[in-house]
Every structure is written in C-alpha cells, then in structure tokens.
Design an enzyme around this catalytic site. Structure first.
Site, short mmCIF file in Angstrom:
data_model
loop_
_atom_site.label_atom_id
_atom_site.label_comp_id
_atom_site.label_asym_id
_atom_site.label_seq_id
_atom_site.Cartn_x
_atom_site.Cartn_y
_atom_site.Cartn_z
N VAL A 9 28.45 59.15 53.74
CA VAL A 9 29.19 57.94 53.39
C VAL A 9 29.50 57.21 54.69
CG1 VAL A 9 30.19 58.76 51.23
CG2 VAL A 9 31.34 59.27 53.37
N SER A 10 29.63 55.90 54.61
CA SER A 10 29.73 55.10 55.83
C SER A 10 31.07 55.18 56.52
CB SER A 10 29.40 53.63 55.51
OG SER A 10 28.06 53.53 55.07
#
Length: 208
Positions: A9-10
């Site tokens: 996930v960023s």
C-alpha cells in the site's frame, strides 16, 4: 515449493485488507506474506527485498495486481525478469489471469504474458504520474485558498519583547533567550526581524 504473497500500500493510512483477503483465497500462509507501506516508484522496499532473498526456484508468488508490485514501467519489467528468469519463480497476478507464469510456458503463452505485462506496467506508471499531477494541482489550489501545509508554527511567548530587550542589553545570554522563548536560533532571529518590521509598519501608519 513454497507459496508466498506480496502486499503493498502506498501509505500507512491505506487499507491492505482487500489484498490480504485475496491471499487467503489462495491459501498463502500468513507467515509467507510480505507487506510494504511505501510508494511503488522504485523497489527499495525492505519487505520486498527480504521476500526476494527468500524466494527459491520453483516457488510461487501471488500479487493481487501488477501495480502492487510497482509503478515504474521499466523496473516492473526488470523485476519480473529477475524473479521469473534469474530466480526461476512462478508469479500469479490474481486480478489478471493472463499473468500466471504457470500457464504461460509455451511460446504463445509467454508472448501474451509479456505483452500484457508491458501494457499493465505502462498503465501503472501512467496512473502514478496522474496521481502526482492531481496531488500537485490540489496542493496549488489549497495554497491559493490560503491553506498552510506542515507543522503549525509555535506562537511567540507573551513576554517575547521583554526577553529580546534583556538579550539586547546583554542581561541574558543567547542560549538563555532561546530557552525562554523555546525557539531555535534561526527562528529567534527571524522573529526579531518580523517584530521590527511590524514596528516600522505601525510607525508609518501612525505618521500618515
């Protein structure tokens, strides 16, 4: 042969549940799931690097989608080559059945998989560029509305002027003045300049 999963996930506030559920449907052992909370702009990610070191020839790696691997067009293809060719690992992209190296062993299957990989990795990088562009536009619009970013600045103490006067008369040292104001040296000097500028403006208003 061992089965692994990779999740990315960023940022720390994004939810990885969808990717975890996808790994569960493929019966990937939780101990073999590696997760990074980091941008996909490159592959300098601690958990990804740890995963690559563990992978052995014949192992299977699951990804939910190709953009979870990364968002850099050239680097995604290079990592795919390293994993599948150099390390001999099979990769299955859950959201894209055509990207399953277990079923793409013949010439036509390899050609199709390579073509799909090129298209999807290009789309992933293009989306990253669009995200950055939208973020820049949003920040510019917010600044135009007067929104300030970053940590709010500490207010000067109510007795700031008195502290400065004592400091100017050498009644207190610079370190003592900084301690009393709870400021760094550059901030202390900047606040003095701002205070002097405010005085000049007031004097001009009164005299006009």
């Amino acid at each position: 042969m061992l089965t692994y999963g990779y999740i990315r996930v960023s940022s720390t506030d994004q939810n990885e549940d969808r990717q975890k559920i996808a790994m569960d449907t493929k019966n990937v052992p939780r101990k073999n799931i590696f997760m990074d909370k980091q941008s996909g702009k490159d592959f300098e990610r601690p958990q990804y690097r740890r995963l690559v070191r563990k992978l052995k020839r014949g192992d299977l790696l699951y990804l939910l989608s190709i953009d979870r691997l990364g968002r850099n067009y050239k680097e995604v293809q290079e990592q795919w080559r390293i994993l599948t060719k150099d390390k001999g690992v099979d990769i299955c992209v859950i959201d894209m059945p055509l990207l399953d190296t277990r079923t793409a062993k013949d010439l036509m299957g390899t050609f199709i998989a390579d073509l799909v990989l090129q298209i999807l990795s290009f789309v992933a990088e293009n989306e990253r560029a669009n995200i950055k562009k939208r973020q820049a536009q949003g920040i510019a619009a917010a600044k135009a509305r007067g929104v300030r970013f970053g940590r709010p600045e500490k207010p000067v103490p109510k007795n700031f002027v008195d502290i400065v006067r004592q400091w100017e008369r050498h009644e207190i040292s610079t370190p003592e003045a900084l301690r009393l104001c709870d400021m760094s040296r550059p901030t202390f000097y900047r606040k003095i300049r701002e205070n002097e500028e405010t005085k000049l403006i007031r004097c001009k208003i009164i005299s006009s």
